[in-house]
Structures are given as C-alpha cells and as structure tokens.
Design a protein around this motif. Sequence first.
Motif, PDB file in Angstrom:
ATOM      1  N   ASP A 174      30.049  34.137  37.431  1.00 48.12           N
ATOM      2  CA  ASP A 174      31.337  34.338  36.928  1.00 48.12           C
ATOM      3  C   ASP A 174      31.331  34.694  35.637  1.00 48.12           C
ATOM      4  OD1 ASP A 174      32.725  33.612  39.555  1.00 48.12           O
ATOM      5  OD2 ASP A 174      31.589  31.908  39.409  1.00 48.12           O
ATOM      6  N   TYR A 175      30.863  33.594  34.648  1.00 46.79           N
ATOM      7  CA  TYR A 175      30.670  33.747  33.353  1.00 46.79           C
ATOM      8  C   TYR A 175      30.068  35.276  32.973  1.00 46.79           C
ATOM      9  CZ  TYR A 175      29.352  32.885  28.535  1.00 46.79           C
ATOM     10  OH  TYR A 175      29.321  32.946  26.908  1.00 46.79           O
ATOM     11  N   LYS A 176      29.098  35.660  33.629  1.00 49.48           N
ATOM     12  CA  LYS A 176      28.407  36.793  32.966  1.00 49.48           C
ATOM     13  C   LYS A 176      29.192  37.979  33.581  1.00 49.48           C
ATOM     14  CE  LYS A 176      23.570  35.564  32.259  1.00 49.48           C
ATOM     15  NZ  LYS A 176      22.438  36.169  32.224  1.00 49.48           N
ATOM     16  N   GLY A 177      29.775  37.801  34.765  1.00 46.20           N
ATOM     17  CA  GLY A 177      30.693  39.032  35.478  1.00 46.20           C
ATOM     18  C   GLY A 177      31.745  39.258  34.482  1.00 46.20           C
ATOM     19  N   LEU A 178      32.126  37.989  33.568  1.00 43.69           N
ATOM     20  CA  LEU A 178      33.342  38.558  32.589  1.00 43.69           C
ATOM     21  C   LEU A 178      32.582  38.998  31.337  1.00 43.69           C
ATOM     22  CD1 LEU A 178      35.687  35.491  33.407  1.00 43.69           C
ATOM     23  CD2 LEU A 178      36.235  37.876  33.657  1.00 43.69           C
ATOM     24  N   SER A 179      31.812  38.103  30.877  1.00 39.84           N
ATOM     25  CA  SER A 179      31.460  38.359  29.236  1.00 39.84           C
ATOM     26  C   SER A 179      30.143  39.233  29.194  1.00 39.84           C
ATOM     27  CB  SER A 179      30.931  37.196  28.668  1.00 39.84           C
ATOM     28  OG  SER A 179      30.139  36.514  29.453  1.00 39.84           O
ATOM     29  N   GLY A 180      29.530  39.765  30.483  1.00 40.84           N
ATOM     30  CA  GLY A 180      28.434  40.635  30.296  1.00 40.84           C
ATOM     31  C   GLY A 180      27.132  39.844  29.725  1.00 40.84           C
ATOM     32  N   VAL A 192      36.067  41.327  26.507  1.00 35.54           N
ATOM     33  CA  VAL A 192      36.006  39.953  26.778  1.00 35.54           C
ATOM     34  C   VAL A 192      34.735  39.068  26.365  1.00 35.54           C
ATOM     35  CG1 VAL A 192      35.768  38.433  28.647  1.00 35.54           C
ATOM     36  CG2 VAL A 192      37.475  40.174  28.910  1.00 35.54           C
ATOM     37  N   GLY A 193      34.862  38.216  25.428  1.00 33.92           N
ATOM     38  CA  GLY A 193      33.633  37.707  24.874  1.00 33.92           C
ATOM     39  C   GLY A 193      33.639  36.229  25.723  1.00 33.92           C
ATOM     40  N   PRO A 194      32.586  35.287  25.211  1.00 34.58           N
ATOM     41  CA  PRO A 194      32.189  34.084  25.893  1.00 34.58           C
ATOM     42  C   PRO A 194      33.549  33.164  25.777  1.00 34.58           C
ATOM     43  CG  PRO A 194      30.598  34.812  24.286  1.00 34.58           C
ATOM     44  CD  PRO A 194      31.456  35.814  24.228  1.00 34.58           C
ATOM     45  N   LYS A 195      34.100  33.022  24.682  1.00 37.23           N
ATOM     46  CA  LYS A 195      35.242  32.105  24.645  1.00 37.23           C
ATOM     47  C   LYS A 195      36.458  32.422  25.484  1.00 37.23           C
ATOM     48  CE  LYS A 195      34.556  30.531  19.717  1.00 37.23           C
ATOM     49  NZ  LYS A 195      35.108  30.560  18.334  1.00 37.23           N
ATOM     50  N   THR A 196      36.610  33.715  25.546  1.00 35.61           N
ATOM     51  CA  THR A 196      37.725  34.057  26.605  1.00 35.61           C
ATOM     52  C   THR A 196      37.254  34.054  27.846  1.00 35.61           C
ATOM     53  OG1 THR A 196      38.308  35.716  24.896  1.00 35.61           O
ATOM     54  CG2 THR A 196      39.452  36.144  27.384  1.00 35.61           C
ATOM     55  N   ALA A 197      35.966  34.386  28.228  1.00 40.13           N
ATOM     56  CA  ALA A 197      35.443  34.134  29.681  1.00 40.13           C
ATOM     57  C   ALA A 197      35.356  32.569  29.963  1.00 40.13           C
ATOM     58  CB  ALA A 197      33.955  34.555  29.759  1.00 40.13           C
ATOM     59  N   VAL A 198      35.361  31.887  29.199  1.00 42.39           N
ATOM     60  CA  VAL A 198      35.261  30.302  29.402  1.00 42.39           C
ATOM     61  C   VAL A 198      36.724  29.888  29.756  1.00 42.39           C
ATOM     62  CG1 VAL A 198      35.074  27.835  28.479  1.00 42.39           C
ATOM     63  CG2 VAL A 198      32.910  29.539  28.363  1.00 42.39           C
ATOM     64  N   LYS A 199      37.649  30.326  29.128  1.00 43.26           N
ATOM     65  CA  LYS A 199      39.354  29.801  29.127  1.00 43.26           C
ATOM     66  C   LYS A 199      39.685  30.561  30.368  1.00 43.26           C
ATOM     67  CE  LYS A 199      43.634  30.516  26.893  1.00 43.26           C
ATOM     68  NZ  LYS A 199      44.391  31.181  25.628  1.00 43.26           N
ATOM     69  N   LEU A 200      39.319  31.679  30.777  1.00 44.47           N
ATOM     70  CA  LEU A 200      39.434  32.076  31.960  1.00 44.47           C
ATOM     71  C   LEU A 200      39.203  31.344  33.098  1.00 44.47           C
ATOM     72  CD1 LEU A 200      39.337  35.987  31.291  1.00 44.47           C
ATOM     73  CD2 LEU A 200      41.591  34.932  31.786  1.00 44.47           C
ATOM     74  N   ILE A 201      37.982  30.956  33.075  1.00 43.06           N
ATOM     75  CA  ILE A 201      37.046  30.169  34.076  1.00 43.06           C
ATOM     76  C   ILE A 201      37.872  28.765  34.473  1.00 43.06           C
ATOM     77  CG2 ILE A 201      35.054  28.985  34.851  1.00 43.06           C
ATOM     78  CD1 ILE A 201      33.614  31.718  33.606  1.00 43.06           C
ATOM     79  N   ALA A 202      38.070  28.508  33.408  1.00 42.36           N
ATOM     80  CA  ALA A 202      38.777  27.220  33.215  1.00 42.36           C
ATOM     81  C   ALA A 202      40.108  27.057  33.851  1.00 42.36           C
ATOM     82  CB  ALA A 202      38.922  26.398  31.839  1.00 42.36           C
ATOM     83  N   GLU A 203      40.857  28.112  33.803  1.00 44.50           N
ATOM     84  CA  GLU A 203      42.163  28.101  34.667  1.00 44.50           C
ATOM     85  C   GLU A 203      41.853  28.746  35.940  1.00 44.50           C
ATOM     86  OE1 GLU A 203      46.680  30.136  33.780  1.00 44.50           O
ATOM     87  OE2 GLU A 203      44.994  30.308  32.174  1.00 44.50           O
ATOM     88  N   LEU A 207      35.532  34.352  39.243  1.00 45.39           N
ATOM     89  CA  LEU A 207      35.850  35.641  39.164  1.00 45.39           C
ATOM     90  C   LEU A 207      36.947  36.214  39.974  1.00 45.39           C
ATOM     91  CD1 LEU A 207      35.151  38.022  36.914  1.00 45.39           C
ATOM     92  CD2 LEU A 207      33.376  38.877  38.723  1.00 45.39           C
ATOM     93  N   GLU A 208      36.653  36.014  41.044  1.00 43.11           N
ATOM     94  CA  GLU A 208      37.691  36.425  42.190  1.00 43.11           C
ATOM     95  C   GLU A 208      38.863  36.238  42.190  1.00 43.11           C
ATOM     96  OE1 GLU A 208      33.377  36.890  43.330  1.00 43.11           O
ATOM     97  OE2 GLU A 208      34.700  35.114  42.603  1.00 43.11           O
ATOM     98  N   HIS A 230      35.570  46.732  38.686  1.00 44.09           N
ATOM     99  CA  HIS A 230      34.374  46.908  39.341  1.00 44.09           C
ATOM    100  C   HIS A 230      33.230  46.384  38.526  1.00 44.09           C
ATOM    101  CE1 HIS A 230      35.431  50.229  36.498  1.00 44.09           C
ATOM    102  NE2 HIS A 230      34.232  50.590  36.412  1.00 44.09           N
ATOM    103  N   LEU A 231      33.249  46.590  37.272  1.00 43.96           N
ATOM    104  CA  LEU A 231      32.200  46.356  36.206  1.00 43.96           C
ATOM    105  C   LEU A 231      32.112  44.767  36.462  1.00 43.96           C
ATOM    106  CD1 LEU A 231      32.954  48.436  33.063  1.00 43.96           C
ATOM    107  CD2 LEU A 231      31.039  48.738  34.798  1.00 43.96           C
ATOM    108  N   ALA A 232      33.094  43.971  36.272  1.00 39.42           N
ATOM    109  CA  ALA A 232      32.995  42.491  36.482  1.00 39.42           C
ATOM    110  C   ALA A 232      32.357  42.199  37.921  1.00 39.42           C
ATOM    111  CB  ALA A 232      34.246  41.930  36.375  1.00 39.42           C
TER     112      ALA A 232
END
Length: 299
Positions: A174-180, A192-203, A207-208, A230-232
């Motif tokens: 999920d993390y790589k789906g967001l931050s690549g 979307v970088g690592p910090k934003t990805a972590v914040k989104l996953i925490a909430e 990814l879905e 689609h990229l995510a």
Amino acid sequence: MNNLLLIDGTALVFRGFYAIPPLKSSKQTPTNAVLGFFNILIQLLKQEKPEYFAICFDRGETTHRKQEYADYKANRSKAPDELYQQIVIVQDLLRKANLNYLDSPGYEADDIIATLCKTPNMHKRIYSSDFDLMQLIDDLTTVLKPSKGPKKYDEYHTENFIEKYHITPAQVADYKGLSGDSSDNLPGVPGVGPKTAVKLIAEYNTLENIISSAENIKGALGKKIQENKHLAELSKKLATLDDQVPNINVDLLHCDKINYEALILELENLELNSLPSKVLGLKKILDQNIVFENQQSLF
C-alpha cells in the motif's frame, strides 16, 4: 520448530562484488564477487545453523511484472560485465555443491521467498536488504537486513518494523502504491512522498480505502489520488509479492544434501584458497546440527 533460512542470492552476489576489490585467478577469471559471496554465505550459515535453507535468484528473461509494466526497473543502469560473469560462476558452484539453488521462469527471487514463507510450522528467516521482503514479516518470519554490526545484520520483526517505518509489514505494498519506488521505477501517485503515504495509511489503512475516500480528502492531495488511482493500483500490484510460484518443495531444501567436497574442488580451481578451510568449518557445524536434529526427532 525447524528454521528455514531464505537468502536473496542475486543481491548477495552484488554485495560480494562491491565488498571485495577486483580479483582474478591466474586464468584471468574474475573472482572477487565469488569470494565475497561465499565469505558472507558461510558466515551466515554458521551463525544461523538452519535445518533448511534456499538461495534464490532472479532470472534473465522477462518476468510477469515486466510484461504488465514495460518500465518496471527500466531505470537501473547496467552492472559491470565482470559482475554478470560471476553470477553465472556462483550459480554453477551452488548447483554442483547441492547448495539449494532456486530460480523459476517468469518470477523473481522475492516471489520464491514469498512462496517458501507459506511453509507452516517453521521459523522463516530472510537475509536481504530488499524493502519489498519486509511485507512477509509475521509471527514466524523475520527479515535479516545486512549491516555493519557485530552480527552483520539487523533483525526486523513486526514490532520494530512498525516502530521504524510507522506502517505494518502487510501495508508495504500500500505504501509503495502511494509513494512509488525509485529503485523499481514504480510511479506511485505523483507528489505523494513517504510522509504523506504513512499519514494516509494511518487514517485509511489500505490503498483501496484511500482511493474510495479520495473525494473526501481535501485539497490537491485528494485530486492527485483521484487522477492517478490507476498508477497507485498498478504500483501496489507490482510491489505485492507472488506467493504462488510452482514446483517449490521445501522438503528438498534440507542442509544434509550439501556436497562439500565438490564445493571445495571448485573453489580451489578458482584459486580462492582462503575458502576451503571455512567450508570445512561450516561442515562441522552443520553436521553437528543434523545430529542434534535427529536426536530431537526421537523424542
């Protein structure tokens, strides 16, 4: 409970190549990667004393990930010819010595490791620096990440992985789906970088869930996710390891099948004269381990 040691062989050859200065035999065969590989392998097997182990390699042909996404790993520069030449030498030595060499057409070493991690009633220990393999961590699976410490690796289990990365092992894809992932050329969601990805996953946890809630995420971030879902989704799919590699049998991976004499002969032919004594030392340790295992099975 028995231990199953799983080694990313391709990465270990690379590590050996860059750990040892250029070295050639009298026949001008490059050998520094071979020396580095077996130095690390022998030390690792001595420390871990596994009942079962596998040394897993990538193959040269196109994988199912490359077929799905042509730019997968396309940004990687070509390694030196001397390194590729020594991958072949190492693979040949492993086969001749029955050192549990594994590869599979269309799959990566990580997929073979993921498949073997499904083995029940065994402690799995993965030796690799590949972040993708962290997704396999669970109550019976630990990742040994190479380091410069006394043990030459750092152990990652669920608790200290979460403490360091602020996601669970199951959320790595999920993390790589967001931050690549720049190393595998996975695009993720642009911006979307690592910090934003972590914040989104925490909430949102997955990814879905993030994609389905994107219209409720305020500002440019929500719009980016909607426009690049689609990229995510592609990036997550490519980052998810395939644990269905066919024809993988853990029963064939016991350490009692090693042909030490063949290994020593091949190493001597390459004039790697510091290794045979280390091989004999390894044989003594693993033979003792086999005796102990057989004794335990009687009770």
